[in-house]
Write a protein that holds these residues in place. Structure first.
Motif, PDB file in Angstrom:
ATOM      1  N   LEU A  43      11.314  16.312  38.810  1.00  0.00           N
ATOM      2  CA  LEU A  43      11.558  16.327  37.314  1.00  0.00           C
ATOM      3  C   LEU A  43      11.562  17.714  37.008  1.00  0.00           C
ATOM      4  N   ARG A  44      12.653  18.358  36.180  1.00  0.00           N
ATOM      5  CA  ARG A  44      12.622  19.556  35.874  1.00  0.00           C
ATOM      6  C   ARG A  44      13.143  19.353  34.325  1.00  0.00           C
ATOM      7  N   VAL A  45      12.016  19.864  33.669  1.00  0.00           N
ATOM      8  CA  VAL A  45      12.330  20.103  32.034  1.00  0.00           C
ATOM      9  C   VAL A  45      12.669  21.327  31.709  1.00  0.00           C
ATOM     10  N   THR A  46      13.692  21.827  31.011  1.00  0.00           N
ATOM     11  CA  THR A  46      13.743  23.235  30.331  1.00  0.00           C
ATOM     12  C   THR A  46      13.572  23.343  28.998  1.00  0.00           C
ATOM     13  N   ILE A  47      12.742  24.297  28.514  1.00  0.00           N
ATOM     14  CA  ILE A  47      12.512  24.313  26.956  1.00  0.00           C
ATOM     15  C   ILE A  47      13.201  25.793  26.783  1.00  0.00           C
ATOM     16  N   GLU A  48      13.884  25.866  25.859  1.00  0.00           N
ATOM     17  CA  GLU A  48      14.551  27.154  25.399  1.00  0.00           C
ATOM     18  C   GLU A  48      13.893  27.778  24.328  1.00  0.00           C
ATOM     19  N   CYS A  49      13.384  28.925  24.682  1.00  0.00           N
ATOM     20  CA  CYS A  49      12.493  29.588  23.848  1.00  0.00           C
ATOM     21  C   CYS A  49      13.461  30.204  22.571  1.00  0.00           C
ATOM     22  N   VAL A  50      12.767  30.391  21.349  1.00  0.00           N
ATOM     23  CA  VAL A  50      13.379  31.092  20.329  1.00  0.00           C
ATOM     24  C   VAL A  50      13.024  32.429  20.162  1.00  0.00           C
ATOM     25  N   TYR A  51      11.620  32.828  20.171  1.00  0.00           N
ATOM     26  CA  TYR A  51      11.307  34.231  19.873  1.00  0.00           C
ATOM     27  C   TYR A  51      10.772  34.874  21.004  1.00  0.00           C
ATOM     28  N   LEU A  52      11.519  35.882  21.260  1.00  0.00           N
ATOM     29  CA  LEU A  52      11.357  36.626  22.524  1.00  0.00           C
ATOM     30  C   LEU A  52      10.938  38.189  22.575  1.00  0.00           C
ATOM     31  N   GLY A  53      10.019  38.327  23.444  1.00  0.00           N
ATOM     32  CA  GLY A  53       9.843  39.910  23.192  1.00  0.00           C
ATOM     33  C   GLY A  53      10.303  40.575  24.440  1.00  0.00           C
ATOM     34  N   ASP A  54       9.410  41.555  25.132  1.00  0.00           N
ATOM     35  CA  ASP A  54      10.051  42.524  26.227  1.00  0.00           C
ATOM     36  C   ASP A  54      10.612  41.528  27.308  1.00  0.00           C
ATOM     37  N   ASN A  55      11.606  41.787  28.206  1.00  0.00           N
ATOM     38  CA  ASN A  55      12.035  41.303  29.286  1.00  0.00           C
ATOM     39  C   ASN A  55      12.383  39.678  29.170  1.00  0.00           C
ATOM     40  N   GLN A  56      12.780  39.443  27.836  1.00  0.00           N
ATOM     41  CA  GLN A  56      13.146  37.801  27.791  1.00  0.00           C
ATOM     42  C   GLN A  56      12.065  37.021  27.860  1.00  0.00           C
ATOM     43  N   MET A  57      10.445  37.409  27.880  1.00  0.00           N
ATOM     44  CA  MET A  57       9.503  36.557  27.795  1.00  0.00           C
ATOM     45  C   MET A  57       9.120  36.148  26.270  1.00  0.00           C
ATOM     46  N   PRO A  58       8.500  35.133  26.300  1.00  0.00           N
ATOM     47  CA  PRO A  58       8.196  34.541  24.849  1.00  0.00           C
ATOM     48  C   PRO A  58       7.093  35.316  24.429  1.00  0.00           C
ATOM     49  N   THR A  59       7.060  35.505  22.906  1.00  0.00           N
ATOM     50  CA  THR A  59       6.211  35.980  22.214  1.00  0.00           C
ATOM     51  C   THR A  59       4.950  35.344  22.271  1.00  0.00           C
ATOM     52  N   ASN A  60       3.510  35.747  21.809  1.00  0.00           N
ATOM     53  CA  ASN A  60       2.535  35.029  21.914  1.00  0.00           C
ATOM     54  C   ASN A  60       2.620  33.669  20.918  1.00  0.00           C
ATOM     55  N   ASP A  61       3.190  33.862  19.806  1.00  0.00           N
ATOM     56  CA  ASP A  61       3.302  32.921  18.878  1.00  0.00           C
ATOM     57  C   ASP A  61       4.296  31.673  19.467  1.00  0.00           C
ATOM     58  N   GLU A  62       5.275  32.177  20.117  1.00  0.00           N
ATOM     59  CA  GLU A  62       6.229  31.258  20.759  1.00  0.00           C
ATOM     60  C   GLU A  62       5.540  30.628  21.908  1.00  0.00           C
ATOM     61  N   GLN A  63       4.537  31.196  22.609  1.00  0.00           N
ATOM     62  CA  GLN A  63       4.100  30.837  23.843  1.00  0.00           C
ATOM     63  C   GLN A  63       3.203  29.640  23.440  1.00  0.00           C
ATOM     64  N   GLN A  64       2.729  29.729  22.127  1.00  0.00           N
ATOM     65  CA  GLN A  64       1.908  28.436  21.701  1.00  0.00           C
ATOM     66  C   GLN A  64       2.681  27.342  21.254  1.00  0.00           C
ATOM     67  N   VAL A  65       3.805  27.741  20.713  1.00  0.00           N
ATOM     68  CA  VAL A  65       4.715  26.364  20.466  1.00  0.00           C
ATOM     69  C   VAL A  65       5.225  25.861  21.695  1.00  0.00           C
ATOM     70  N   ILE A  66       5.489  26.443  22.685  1.00  0.00           N
ATOM     71  CA  ILE A  66       6.179  25.929  23.866  1.00  0.00           C
ATOM     72  C   ILE A  66       4.992  25.244  24.602  1.00  0.00           C
ATOM     73  N   ASP A  67       3.721  25.928  24.634  1.00  0.00           N
ATOM     74  CA  ASP A  67       2.859  25.062  25.429  1.00  0.00           C
ATOM     75  C   ASP A  67       2.349  23.682  24.736  1.00  0.00           C
ATOM     76  N   VAL A  68       2.298  23.665  23.468  1.00  0.00           N
ATOM     77  CA  VAL A  68       2.137  22.490  22.792  1.00  0.00           C
ATOM     78  C   VAL A  68       3.216  21.331  23.058  1.00  0.00           C
ATOM     79  N   LEU A  69       4.554  21.738  22.993  1.00  0.00           N
ATOM     80  CA  LEU A  69       5.774  20.910  23.421  1.00  0.00           C
ATOM     81  C   LEU A  69       5.801  20.556  24.919  1.00  0.00           C
ATOM     82  N   GLY A  70       5.590  21.393  25.643  1.00  0.00           N
ATOM     83  CA  GLY A  70       5.385  20.942  27.038  1.00  0.00           C
ATOM     84  C   GLY A  70       4.158  20.217  27.551  1.00  0.00           C
ATOM     85  N   ASP A  71       3.182  20.263  26.557  1.00  0.00           N
ATOM     86  CA  ASP A  71       1.903  19.132  27.052  1.00  0.00           C
ATOM     87  C   ASP A  71       2.459  17.720  26.495  1.00  0.00           C
ATOM     88  N   GLU A  72       3.056  17.830  25.260  1.00  0.00           N
ATOM     89  CA  GLU A  72       3.842  16.617  24.653  1.00  0.00           C
ATOM     90  C   GLU A  72       4.790  15.950  25.789  1.00  0.00           C
TER      91      GLU A  72
END
Length: 151
Positions: A43-72
């Protein structure tokens, strides 16, 4: 009922994908897991990030959002030990969650239920494929072999 999954042990690996940084968390316990046959679906689940920093990595706030969604998402498919967490890859504006699944119909039903709820903090999609030999898990498991601090 699938065999009991091993107690997870996670390893963080910093690598790159397409020349950009990638952060990968891998369930190291699956390297030598003898019950692989009980989890023949990838199974592969892909979550699209909205707020990105350098090198297309999620910002710290974005990281928290996708962590919660991924856990759910993972909690929805892992009921009754139906899924084992394999890896989480963060790179190129995405969070990818990889799991091994025993019963694909149960996992599909759970994921479709989440999708139909319409309450999403980020856009996400999934696909599942039968992979009895765990070939689709090989890149993440081999990444562990290259990491120097893995036993």
């Amino acid at each position: 009922m699938p065999p009991a999954p091993p107690t997870p042990y996670y390893t963080l690996v910093q690598t790159s994908i397409s020349g950009k940084p990638a952060v990968v968390v891998v369930n190291t316990a699956l390297r030598r897991y003898s019950g692989r046959a009980g989890y023949p679906w990838h199974l592969r689940v892909t979550i699209e990030c909205v707020y990105l920093g350098d090198n297309q990595m999620p910002t710290n706030d974005e990281q928290q959002v996708i962590d919660v969604l991924g856990d759910e998402i993972f909690a929805s498919v892992s009921d009754d030990q139906n899924a084992i967490f394999l890896a989480r890859v963060t790179a190129l504006g995405e969070r990818v969650i990889l799991c091994r699944v025993a019963d694909p119909e149960m996992a599909n039903s759970a994921l479709q239920g989440l999708i139909s709820s319409g309450e999403h903090s980020r856009e996400w999609s999934f696909w599942m494929e039968k992979d009895e030999d765990w070939e689709l898990a090989r890149p993440e498991l081999e990444l562990l072999e290259r990491a120097r601090d893995v036993n």
